[in-house]
Scaffold this motif. Structure first.
Motif, PDB file in Angstrom:
ATOM      1  N   GLY A  14      39.995  50.267  48.502  1.00  0.00           N
ATOM      2  CA  GLY A  14      41.375  50.160  48.955  1.00  0.00           C
ATOM      3  C   GLY A  14      42.451  50.523  47.962  1.00  0.00           C
ATOM      4  N   ALA A  15      42.116  50.945  46.736  1.00  0.00           N
ATOM      5  CA  ALA A  15      43.149  51.365  45.791  1.00  0.00           C
ATOM      6  C   ALA A  15      43.814  52.646  46.295  1.00  0.00           C
ATOM      7  N   PRO A  16      45.108  52.858  45.979  1.00  0.00           N
ATOM      8  CA  PRO A  16      45.798  54.077  46.433  1.00  0.00           C
ATOM      9  C   PRO A  16      45.101  55.331  45.917  1.00  0.00           C
ATOM     10  N   GLY A  32      35.479  38.382  40.037  1.00  0.00           N
ATOM     11  CA  GLY A  32      36.870  38.036  39.754  1.00  0.00           C
ATOM     12  C   GLY A  32      37.825  39.109  40.230  1.00  0.00           C
ATOM     13  N   ALA A  33      37.462  40.375  40.030  1.00  0.00           N
ATOM     14  CA  ALA A  33      38.308  41.463  40.520  1.00  0.00           C
ATOM     15  C   ALA A  33      38.376  41.458  42.046  1.00  0.00           C
ATOM     16  N   TRP A  34      37.246  41.131  42.684  1.00  0.00           N
ATOM     17  CA  TRP A  34      37.210  41.069  44.152  1.00  0.00           C
ATOM     18  C   TRP A  34      38.175  40.003  44.665  1.00  0.00           C
ATOM     19  N   PHE A  35      38.081  38.797  44.116  1.00  0.00           N
ATOM     20  CA  PHE A  35      38.982  37.728  44.557  1.00  0.00           C
ATOM     21  C   PHE A  35      40.421  37.980  44.094  1.00  0.00           C
ATOM     22  N   GLY A  36      40.578  38.689  42.977  1.00  0.00           N
ATOM     23  CA  GLY A  36      41.918  38.990  42.503  1.00  0.00           C
ATOM     24  C   GLY A  36      42.682  39.930  43.407  1.00  0.00           C
ATOM     25  N   ALA A  37      41.971  40.690  44.233  1.00  0.00           N
ATOM     26  CA  ALA A  37      42.656  41.606  45.153  1.00  0.00           C
ATOM     27  C   ALA A  37      43.235  40.899  46.360  1.00  0.00           C
ATOM     28  N   ILE A  38      42.882  39.647  46.583  1.00  0.00           N
ATOM     29  CA  ILE A  38      43.342  38.943  47.790  1.00  0.00           C
ATOM     30  C   ILE A  38      44.863  38.815  47.845  1.00  0.00           C
ATOM     31  N   PRO A  39      45.572  38.474  46.753  1.00  0.00           N
ATOM     32  CA  PRO A  39      47.028  38.297  46.884  1.00  0.00           C
ATOM     33  C   PRO A  39      47.816  39.585  47.097  1.00  0.00           C
ATOM     34  N   ASP A  68      56.355  38.949  48.236  1.00  0.00           N
ATOM     35  CA  ASP A  68      57.402  39.651  47.481  1.00  0.00           C
ATOM     36  C   ASP A  68      57.497  39.160  46.037  1.00  0.00           C
ATOM     37  N   ARG A  69      56.361  39.062  45.386  1.00  0.00           N
ATOM     38  CA  ARG A  69      56.327  38.671  43.983  1.00  0.00           C
ATOM     39  C   ARG A  69      55.998  39.898  43.145  1.00  0.00           C
ATOM     40  N   PRO A  70      56.633  40.083  41.990  1.00  0.00           N
ATOM     41  CA  PRO A  70      56.359  41.284  41.187  1.00  0.00           C
ATOM     42  C   PRO A  70      54.926  41.340  40.660  1.00  0.00           C
ATOM     43  N   TRP A  71      54.281  40.185  40.459  1.00  0.00           N
ATOM     44  CA  TRP A  71      52.914  40.201  39.936  1.00  0.00           C
ATOM     45  C   TRP A  71      51.866  40.556  40.988  1.00  0.00           C
ATOM     46  N   GLN A  72      52.304  40.735  42.254  1.00  0.00           N
ATOM     47  CA  GLN A  72      51.369  41.133  43.298  1.00  0.00           C
ATOM     48  C   GLN A  72      51.084  42.628  43.306  1.00  0.00           C
ATOM     49  N   ALA A  73      51.799  43.389  42.496  1.00  0.00           N
ATOM     50  CA  ALA A  73      51.621  44.842  42.512  1.00  0.00           C
ATOM     51  C   ALA A  73      50.230  45.218  41.996  1.00  0.00           C
ATOM     52  N   PHE A  74      49.685  46.282  42.558  1.00  0.00           N
ATOM     53  CA  PHE A  74      48.396  46.815  42.097  1.00  0.00           C
ATOM     54  C   PHE A  74      48.552  47.357  40.681  1.00  0.00           C
ATOM     55  N   PRO A  75      47.612  47.120  39.753  1.00  0.00           N
ATOM     56  CA  PRO A  75      46.359  46.366  39.870  1.00  0.00           C
ATOM     57  C   PRO A  75      46.406  45.045  39.093  1.00  0.00           C
ATOM     58  N   ILE A  76      47.550  44.382  39.047  1.00  0.00           N
ATOM     59  CA  ILE A  76      47.732  43.239  38.148  1.00  0.00           C
ATOM     60  C   ILE A  76      46.768  42.107  38.481  1.00  0.00           C
ATOM     61  N   THR A  77      46.744  41.676  39.740  1.00  0.00           N
ATOM     62  CA  THR A  77      45.889  40.541  40.093  1.00  0.00           C
ATOM     63  C   THR A  77      44.405  40.892  39.992  1.00  0.00           C
ATOM     64  N   ILE A  78      44.063  42.146  40.250  1.00  0.00           N
ATOM     65  CA  ILE A  78      42.666  42.578  40.105  1.00  0.00           C
ATOM     66  C   ILE A  78      42.228  42.450  38.657  1.00  0.00           C
ATOM     67  N   GLY A  95      37.152  36.016  35.618  1.00  0.00           N
ATOM     68  CA  GLY A  95      35.773  36.006  36.089  1.00  0.00           C
ATOM     69  C   GLY A  95      34.782  36.293  34.981  1.00  0.00           C
ATOM     70  N   TYR A  96      35.128  37.210  34.088  1.00  0.00           N
ATOM     71  CA  TYR A  96      34.230  37.508  32.974  1.00  0.00           C
ATOM     72  C   TYR A  96      34.062  36.286  32.079  1.00  0.00           C
ATOM     73  N   ALA A  97      35.175  35.639  31.735  1.00  0.00           N
ATOM     74  CA  ALA A  97      35.106  34.472  30.847  1.00  0.00           C
ATOM     75  C   ALA A  97      34.266  33.359  31.470  1.00  0.00           C
TER      76      ALA A  97
END
Length: 285
Positions: free
Chosen positions: A163-165, A222-229, A235-245, A252-254
């Protein structure tokens, strides 16, 4: 009288070739420095992610590019200090890092000759330690090179498929894939090399749990679940791709690298591979 063919010669029934045993879980090296750094290492990664989060939200491309060398340095340090390189054995690694337990060095005679022997012994140990470090730095560098050349394009393609652009945010996609590749693949390549059997288990999610595989699997989940938001209408700036991923991959790695070393998970396998399901069906029929 009929002759007994089974007694006169070997059986003609073909025997199936023996399957190559699976690679054992990777253990952290037994030296005190390795034990300590293996705990500090996930904290360093989380600290890097947390301290640079605001800059990541403001300018993802610039921040991803500037923090990538620091991530590579942390991962190479972890591999060199904490993990045995591919092809090594536990006995050689333990003997190279510390003297054998329960054995004491012979007592040197006193006097000038004893002092000379002591200095020569210390010089030899210093030389061996540098040789040991170099023997780990070279495969670590090769592992990082293969990570950038092979793992990064694969993960970038997977991000697009999930689903990435495709026509925009190309730099963010490639840099996010590079971060995820360095997180997950560097230690795997360092510890297992290009062993085909191991990588079949990696892609089949069938590796026994250890710090290396747990970290890689945790980064993916972790990247999979990070894509949910991302698609949520907050309308939060941190929701932009690929920040949450990316943040999800770090967290998830830690967690994966730490939890997979616990007695509850170490050496266990995920129980939904096709081979195991087939074996269960054979047992039930």
């Amino acid at each position: 009288m009929a002759s007994n063919s089974s007694a006169s010669g070997p059986s003609s029934t073909p025997t199936a070739p023996a399957e190559k045993p699976s690679a054992l879980p990777v253990n952290i090296l037994p030296s005190p420095v390795a034990r300590i750094y293996s705990i500090v290492h996930p904290a360093l990664l989380l600290a890097l992610c947390a301290t640079r989060f605001e800059a990541l939200v403001e300018n993802p491309t610039k921040e991803l590019l500037s923090t990538l060398p620091w991530l590579a340095l942390i991962q190479i340090s972890y591999a060199v200090i904490c993990l045995p390189p591919a092809g090594s054995t536990p006995s050689t690694e333990s003997s190279a890092s510390s003297p054998a337990e329960g054995k004491t060095s012979p007592r040197l005679p006193s006097g000038p000759s004893g002092a000379r022997h002591g200095k020569a012994s210390k010089r030899k140990q210093h030389t061996n330690s540098w040789a040991c470090i170099w023997s780990r730095l070279l495969p670590a560098t090769l592992s990082l090179s293969l990570t950038f050349l092979m793992a990064t394009p694969v993960l970038a393609l997977l991000l697009v498929l999930f689903g990435a652009p495709l026509t925009t945010h190309n730099a963010e996609t490639v840099l996010c894939a590079a971060h995820m590749a360095v997180l997950s693949a560097t230690a795997l390549i360092y510890a297992h090399g290009t062993d085909r059997g191991v990588w079949n288990e990696v892609w089949g999610i069938a590796r026994p749990a250890d710090a290396v595989w747990g970290g890689a699997l945790g980064a993916g989940l972790g990247a999979w679940f990070g894509a949910i938001p991302i698609p949520l209408d907050w309308d939060r700036p941190w929701q932009a791709f690929p920040i949450t991923i990316l943040v999800g991959a770090y967290i998830g790695y830690a967690l994966g690298s730490l939890l997979s070393r616990t007695p509850l998970l170490y050496g266990k396998r995920v129980q939904f591979t096709a081979e195991e399901l087939g074996n269960k069906e054979k047992k039930t029929n």
